[in-house]
Design a protein around this motif. Structure first.
Motif, PDB file in Angstrom:
ATOM      1  N   ASN A  21     -10.609  -4.437 -11.012  1.00 12.98           N
ATOM      2  CA  ASN A  21     -10.989  -3.259 -10.232  1.00 12.98           C
ATOM      3  C   ASN A  21     -12.492  -3.024 -10.372  1.00 12.98           C
ATOM      4  N   PRO A  22     -13.281  -3.283  -9.324  1.00 14.20           N
ATOM      5  CA  PRO A  22     -14.738  -3.090  -9.413  1.00 14.20           C
ATOM      6  C   PRO A  22     -15.200  -1.671  -9.101  1.00 14.20           C
ATOM      7  N   ASN A  23     -14.263  -0.752  -8.827  1.00 21.38           N
ATOM      8  CA  ASN A  23     -14.623   0.593  -8.399  1.00 21.38           C
ATOM      9  C   ASN A  23     -14.858   1.515  -9.592  1.00 21.38           C
ATOM     10  N   SER A  24     -15.451   2.673  -9.305  1.00 19.84           N
ATOM     11  CA  SER A  24     -15.726   3.672 -10.342  1.00 19.84           C
ATOM     12  C   SER A  24     -14.558   4.618 -10.545  1.00 19.84           C
ATOM     13  N   ALA A  25     -13.416   4.331  -9.926  1.00 25.08           N
ATOM     14  CA  ALA A  25     -12.199   5.121 -10.087  1.00 25.08           C
ATOM     15  C   ALA A  25     -11.028   4.166 -10.302  1.00 25.08           C
ATOM     16  N   THR A  26      -9.921   4.691 -10.819  1.00 26.87           N
ATOM     17  CA  THR A  26      -8.752   3.887 -11.133  1.00 26.87           C
ATOM     18  C   THR A  26      -8.063   3.393  -9.863  1.00 26.87           C
ATOM     19  N   PHE A  27      -7.654   2.127  -9.889  1.00 24.77           N
ATOM     20  CA  PHE A  27      -6.851   1.556  -8.809  1.00 24.77           C
ATOM     21  C   PHE A  27      -5.396   1.584  -9.248  1.00 24.77           C
ATOM     22  N   LYS A  28      -4.628   2.474  -8.622  1.00 27.24           N
ATOM     23  CA  LYS A  28      -3.211   2.652  -8.968  1.00 27.24           C
ATOM     24  C   LYS A  28      -2.374   1.935  -7.922  1.00 27.24           C
ATOM     25  N   PHE A  29      -1.512   1.000  -8.381  1.00 29.51           N
ATOM     26  CA  PHE A  29      -0.719   0.219  -7.444  1.00 29.51           C
ATOM     27  C   PHE A  29       0.762   0.318  -7.795  1.00 29.51           C
ATOM     28  N   SER A  30       1.581   0.130  -6.794  1.00 32.96           N
ATOM     29  CA  SER A  30       3.033   0.193  -6.950  1.00 32.96           C
ATOM     30  C   SER A  30       3.590  -1.216  -7.114  1.00 32.96           C
ATOM     31  N   ASN A  31       4.930  -1.332  -7.051  1.00 25.78           N
ATOM     32  CA  ASN A  31       5.553  -2.650  -7.167  1.00 25.78           C
ATOM     33  C   ASN A  31       5.063  -3.589  -6.079  1.00 25.78           C
ATOM     34  N   GLY A  32       4.782  -4.812  -6.477  1.00 27.44           N
ATOM     35  CA  GLY A  32       4.387  -5.834  -5.528  1.00 27.44           C
ATOM     36  C   GLY A  32       5.412  -6.958  -5.519  1.00 27.44           C
ATOM     37  N   THR A  33       5.109  -7.990  -4.781  1.00 33.23           N
ATOM     38  CA  THR A  33       6.016  -9.133  -4.701  1.00 33.23           C
ATOM     39  C   THR A  33       5.240 -10.430  -4.891  1.00 33.23           C
TER      40      THR A  33
END
Length: 219
Positions: free
Chosen positions: A102-114
């Motif tokens: 994650n290169p951003n200044s905030a958290t990257f929140k992700f759900s279930n992936g495949t």
């Protein structure tokens, strides 16, 4: 006897006498004018500073960049043979080390992936990736386990000859993760990241040869 010309009176001099009282009345007006000009200048300067700050924040801190998904390592387990062919009663397990940068200044929140695994263009296994949070400017590692169905592997033309004779397994994978980045509860952007990988697994060295991944992004 000549008449004497009468002397004409001189015109009074044109001048105005300014009293101290008049000057005292004009001084506050000048002072108020100066204060008004200073106040307008300060307000203009503040607006310029705020505008510059907002532009800098939008171009730097508030700029949402693309997260990067990588498949760092892959291992194949429980690959068992019987009578020169793959055992159909034992699932082959593929374990992948997947990282989310994650290169951003905030958290990257992700759900279930495949994660879907292909052999010879055919789907031979699929698994869900767990949800998580990649902190600001950090990389999150997670293990993804995919069970490869033996019956589907045996249906791939030429697969057994590659595995038995060459000791190699050519596979490709596709991982899709969707999430969002929220900055200061003001800017929120939904992102879906996909990474497609092709690789050759060498059973002798238990390493990946010729691995290549290509990321895709949709917002």
């Amino acid at each position: 006897m000549a008449e004497r010309e009468q002397a004409k009176p001189l015109a009074p001099a044109a001048f105005q006498i300014r009293s101290d009282e008049d000057e005292n009345m004009q001084a506050p007006a000048k002072s108020r004018r100066r204060n008004c000009i200073k106040c307008c200048g300060c307000i203009t300067a503040i607006f310029l500073i705020l505008a510059t700050t907002i532009v800098v924040l939008v171009l730097t801190v508030f700029q949402v960049e693309d997260p990067v998904i990588r498949m760092n390592n892959v291992s194949v387990q429980q690959l068992e043979f019987a009578n020169g062919t793959l055992r159909a009663d034992v699932n082959v397990t593929l374990v992948a080390d997947v990282s989310v940068k994650n290169p951003n200044s905030a958290t990257f929140k992700f759900s279930n992936g495949t994660t879907t695994v292909y052999c010879g263009g055919m789907v031979v296994g699929e698994a869900n990736t767990p949800p998580g949070k990649a902190k600001a400017r950090r990389t999150l590692h997670m293990n993804v386990t995919v069970d490869l169905i033996p019956s589907k592997l045996l249906a791939v033309p030429g697969l057994m000859s590659d595995v038995v004779s060459a000791g190699k397994l050519n596979v490709s994978s596709s991982t899709v993760i969707g999430g969002k980045v929220r900055i200061l509860q003001i800017i929120k952007k939904y992102i879906v990241v996909r990474v497609n990988c092709t690789m050759t697994y060498n059973f002798a060295s238990q390493t990946i040869q010729g691995g290549h991944c290509k990321p895709h992004l949709s917002i």
